[in-house]
Scaffold this motif. Structure first.
Motif, short mmCIF file in Angstrom:
data_model
loop_
_atom_site.label_atom_id
_atom_site.label_comp_id
_atom_site.label_asym_id
_atom_site.label_seq_id
_atom_site.Cartn_x
_atom_site.Cartn_y
_atom_site.Cartn_z
N TYR A 28 61.27 71.66 48.43
CA TYR A 28 60.84 70.25 48.49
C TYR A 28 59.51 70.15 49.24
O TYR A 28 58.60 69.41 48.82
CB TYR A 28 61.89 69.38 49.16
CG TYR A 28 61.44 67.94 49.26
CD1 TYR A 28 61.65 67.06 48.22
CD2 TYR A 28 60.77 67.48 50.40
CE1 TYR A 28 61.21 65.75 48.29
CE2 TYR A 28 60.33 66.18 50.48
CZ TYR A 28 60.54 65.31 49.43
OH TYR A 28 60.09 64.02 49.51
N LEU A 33 59.32 66.05 44.98
CA LEU A 33 60.45 65.77 44.11
C LEU A 33 60.29 66.38 42.72
O LEU A 33 61.19 66.32 41.90
CB LEU A 33 60.68 64.25 44.01
CG LEU A 33 62.07 63.83 43.60
CD1 LEU A 33 63.12 64.38 44.56
CD2 LEU A 33 62.17 62.33 43.53
N MET A 114 61.23 61.04 54.57
CA MET A 114 61.74 60.16 53.51
C MET A 114 62.14 58.79 54.08
O MET A 114 61.96 57.78 53.40
CB MET A 114 62.92 60.80 52.79
CG MET A 114 62.53 61.90 51.84
SD MET A 114 63.98 62.50 50.95
CE MET A 114 63.36 62.46 49.28
N HIS A 120 62.42 56.03 48.89
CA HIS A 120 62.11 55.48 47.57
C HIS A 120 62.21 56.49 46.43
O HIS A 120 62.35 56.10 45.28
CB HIS A 120 60.71 54.84 47.57
CG HIS A 120 59.59 55.82 47.49
ND1 HIS A 120 59.12 56.50 48.59
CD2 HIS A 120 58.87 56.26 46.43
CE1 HIS A 120 58.14 57.31 48.21
NE2 HIS A 120 57.96 57.19 46.92
N GLN A 121 62.20 57.77 46.74
CA GLN A 121 62.28 58.79 45.69
C GLN A 121 63.71 59.01 45.19
O GLN A 121 63.91 59.65 44.16
CB GLN A 121 61.74 60.12 46.21
CG GLN A 121 60.27 60.07 46.56
CD GLN A 121 59.81 61.38 47.18
OE1 GLN A 121 60.54 61.99 47.94
NE2 GLN A 121 58.60 61.79 46.84
#
Length: 196
Positions: A28, A33, A114, A120-121
């Motif tokens: 990551y 993502l 995050m 939001h991902q």
């Protein structure tokens, strides 16, 4: 050879999951993502099917990784906030400890990063659950301690700046795969700007 016991099988399973989560954190950080399960399998040096055995998609893997990271961060935060020190010193100590933990456990850094982006991902249900968990168990103790330092009006703004600064500074090191992060010095520099 005798067959493995149920306990031995469980130990192997837990070790494999830790190995996959650690690999997922590294992937990551390298790819964001855009990573795929096959990238995690390659990083973990396991078969593609092995990762799928535990996680049917990358979002389930990320959610598990972030929940485990939250558990580690919560333990560290609770321990630090329970110290018999003035609030400013507890916050500085928490900063140093978080930076150290992020350097060792990249998943905890990813959690804070995050969180600063409101998760939001992630799919909406996971994002919402993780945001509530982060706010209640990791952000709120920092804001409460900050309230003791700077007063009610500036507490949340200063807590945001502290966490954001830590994430930004650590990110510069972690994304470049550097291991020479000086947590003490970084915390001292940040706290020079936070005055009572």
């Amino acid at each position: 050879m005798s067959p493995r016991t149920k306990e031995q099988n469980e130990q192997i399973r837990e070790a494999r999951i830790r190995q996959i989560r650690r690999a997922a954190a590294d992937v990551y950080l390298a790819r964001g993502l855009a990573f795929e399960i096959k990238d995690v399998a390659a990083q973990a040096e396991v078969g593609y099917g092995t990762v799928y055995h535990y996680y049917s998609n990358k979002f389930l893997l990320l959610r598990d990784l972030l929940e485990q990271a939250a558990s580690a961060a919560r333990e560290l935060t609770d321990k630090t906030m329970a110290e018999a020190l003035p609030a400013r010193e507890r916050l500085r100590l928490l900063s140093v400890r978080l930076l150290g933990l992020w350097s060792e456990e990249r998943s905890v850094f990813i959690l804070y990063k995050m969180a600063s982006e409101k998760f939001h991902q992630l799919p909406e249900g996971s994002a919402r659950a993780l945001a509530v968990l982060f706010d209640d168990e990791l952000y709120r103790p920092v804001a409460d301690a900050m309230r003791e330092c700077v007063g009610s009006e500036a507490a949340e703004e200063t807590a945001n700046m502290l966490i954001g600064s830590l994430v930004g500074c650590a990110g510069l090191w972690l994304y470049r795969s550097r291991s020479d992060l000086d947590a003490e010095r970084m915390a001292d520099l940040l706290f020079e700007g936070i005055r009572s």
